[in-house]
Design an enzyme around this catalytic site. Structure first.
Site, PDB file in Angstrom:
ATOM      1  N   ASN A   1     -10.165   0.434   0.779  1.00  7.69           N
ATOM      2  CA  ASN A   1      -9.134   0.208   1.807  1.00  7.69           C
ATOM      3  C   ASN A   1      -9.670   0.593   3.185  1.00  7.69           C
ATOM      4  O   ASN A   1     -10.185   1.699   3.367  1.00  7.69           O
ATOM      5  CB  ASN A   1      -7.913   1.086   1.527  1.00  7.69           C
ATOM      6  N   VAL A   2      -9.519  -0.318   4.143  1.00  7.96           N
ATOM      7  CA  VAL A   2      -9.936  -0.041   5.522  1.00  7.96           C
ATOM      8  C   VAL A   2      -8.791  -0.419   6.457  1.00  7.96           C
ATOM      9  O   VAL A   2      -8.341  -1.554   6.450  1.00  7.96           O
ATOM     10  CB  VAL A   2     -11.190  -0.864   5.923  1.00  7.96           C
ATOM     11  N   ASN A   3      -8.353   0.521   7.227  1.00  2.08           N
ATOM     12  CA  ASN A   3      -7.277   0.242   8.178  1.00  2.08           C
ATOM     13  C   ASN A   3      -7.652   0.694   9.596  1.00  2.08           C
ATOM     14  O   ASN A   3      -7.749  -0.120  10.514  1.00  2.08           O
ATOM     15  CB  ASN A   3      -5.992   0.963   7.707  1.00  2.08           C
TER      16      ASN A   3
ATOM     17  N   GLY B   1      -9.189   5.364   2.582  1.00  4.15           N
ATOM     18  CA  GLY B   1      -9.840   6.038   3.715  1.00  4.15           C
ATOM     19  C   GLY B   1     -11.221   5.488   3.988  1.00  4.15           C
ATOM     20  O   GLY B   1     -12.168   6.228   4.258  1.00  4.15           O
ATOM     21  N   GLY B   2     -11.373   4.161   3.940  1.00  5.27           N
ATOM     22  CA  GLY B   2     -12.688   3.537   4.111  1.00  5.27           C
ATOM     23  C   GLY B   2     -13.204   3.569   5.549  1.00  5.27           C
ATOM     24  O   GLY B   2     -14.403   3.396   5.773  1.00  5.27           O
TER      25      GLY B   2
ATOM     26  N   ASP C   1       0.853  -1.198   0.000  1.00 10.02           N
ATOM     27  CA  ASP C   1       0.000   0.000   0.000  1.00 10.02           C
ATOM     28  C   ASP C   1       0.889   1.248   0.000  1.00 10.02           C
ATOM     29  O   ASP C   1       1.861   1.315   0.754  1.00 10.02           O
ATOM     30  CB  ASP C   1      -0.876  -0.044   1.269  1.00 10.02           C
TER      31      ASP C   1
ATOM     32  N   HIS D   1      -7.633   9.345   5.099  1.00 10.29           N
ATOM     33  CA  HIS D   1      -7.155   8.282   5.987  1.00 10.29           C
ATOM     34  C   HIS D   1      -7.465   8.655   7.432  1.00 10.29           C
ATOM     35  O   HIS D   1      -7.391   9.814   7.808  1.00 10.29           O
ATOM     36  CB  HIS D   1      -5.637   8.099   5.843  1.00 10.29           C
ATOM     37  N   GLY D   2      -7.809   7.681   8.246  1.00  3.42           N
ATOM     38  CA  GLY D   2      -8.132   7.944   9.653  1.00  3.42           C
ATOM     39  C   GLY D   2      -9.633   8.118   9.832  1.00  3.42           C
ATOM     40  O   GLY D   2     -10.393   8.019   8.866  1.00  3.42           O
TER      41      GLY D   2
HETATM   42  P1  13P Z   1      -8.357   4.225   6.756  1.00  2.00           P
HETATM   43  O1  13P Z   1      -7.294   4.037   7.776  1.00  2.00           O
HETATM   44  O2  13P Z   1      -9.036   5.546   6.853  1.00  2.00           O
HETATM   45  O3  13P Z   1      -9.327   3.082   6.730  1.00  2.00           O
HETATM   46  O4  13P Z   1      -7.627   4.227   5.327  1.00  2.00           O
HETATM   47  C1  13P Z   1      -6.956   3.087   4.897  1.00  2.00           C
HETATM   48  C2  13P Z   1      -6.305   3.309   3.597  1.00  2.00           C
HETATM   49  O5  13P Z   1      -6.803   3.980   2.725  1.00  2.00           O
HETATM   50  C3  13P Z   1      -5.011   2.638   3.368  1.00  2.00           C
HETATM   51  O6  13P Z   1      -4.428   3.001   2.174  1.00  2.00           O
END
Ligand code: 13P
Length: 246
Positions: free
Chosen positions: A192-194, A171-172, A44, A142-143
């Site tokens: 993408n979800v982190n 930025g999911g 990523d 993101h976040g």
């Molecule tokens: P979030 O941390 O907001 O879910 O974003 C994840 C992301 O887009 C990783 O590339």
């Protein structure tokens, strides 16, 4: 595994440094073998040709090159170089256009500096680079969000109608379910979800430790923390509709 969803195991450069590239690849290989599911191992926000090549050599099946902070033509030139090398080795490439706000891996992009992608530029970027997936800045960050994101569905629709590659929504985390569904309808093919996973894990650890000051065995808080994260991942699989697709 029980939801039979294909899985993209996305790893940032920061996470790679933390885990070590050999362990990262071994984990993905073990997960693929044990589950029998199609699992992609994806870099990523790769920052350079060298990092992308290092990942490909180690066994990644997909890499992202994030050249979004470079001028447009330079982003095209650098992305093209990576696409050429990666495709020769059967590895797919995600590119990025426009800047996605927020903080990831301690790298912060101020919201006001986050520029939305221009559809014509995104289409030409795809045509010139031949990327397999294209991340475009459409208003997410993101976040977690203080309020709700303002997603520009029209940008997604215009680009998705013109290119065959999936549009990637970064930025999911914290995006309301209805907005996710509308984005998928507009043409998003990868999300993408982190942060939501990190929050679920850390909140659970905090709860366990707050309840019992004598805990010292990490398994006592990591097991429920892992379960909490699994629940988040399951809910996203169902929301995105990737269940029973493997
Ligand atoms: P979030 O941390 O907001 O879910 O974003 C994840 C992301 O887009 C990783 O590339």
């Amino acid at each position: 595994m029980e939801l039979k969803s294909p899985f993209i195991y996305g790893v940032s450069e920061g996470a790679l440094k933390y885990m070590g590239i050999e362990f990262t690849v071994a984990m993905a290989e073990a997960a693929a073998k044990k589950s029998g599911l199609p699992i992609a191992l994806h870099l990523d926000h790769g920052s350079s040709f060298d990092v992308a090549m290092k990942c490909i050599r180690a066994g990644f099946s997909s890499v992202m090159f994030d050249g979004s902070h470079h001028p447009y033509e330079e982003n095209i030139r650098l992305t093209k170089e990576i696409v050429k090398a990666a495709h020769a080795m059967g590895v797919s490439v995600e590119g990025e256009l426009g800047t996605i706000g927020g903080v990831e891996d301690d790298i912060s992009v101020e919201e006001e500096n986050a520029n939305l992608a221009k559809p014509e530029e995104a289409i030409r970027f795809y045509e010139e680079t031949g990327v397999d997936a294209l991340a475009i800045a459409v208003g997410t960050a993101h976040g977690m969000y203080a309020g709700e994101p303002n997603i520009h569905y029209d940008i997604i629709e215009k680009v998705a109608a013109a290119i065959p590659a999936p549009i990637v929504l970064h930025g999911g985390s914290g995006v309301p379910d209805e907005m996710i569904k509308k984005s998928i309808q507009a043409g998003v093919g990868k999300i993408n979800v982190n942060t939501e996973n990190q929050v679920a894990m850390t909140e659970t650890i905090r709860e366990v430790l707050a309840k019992d000051a004598k805990v010292y065995d990490p398994r006592k808080y990591l097991t429920p923390a892992r379960k909490a994260m699994i629940e988040v991942v399951k809910s996203k699989i169902l929301l995105f509709g990737s269940n029973n697709q493997a």
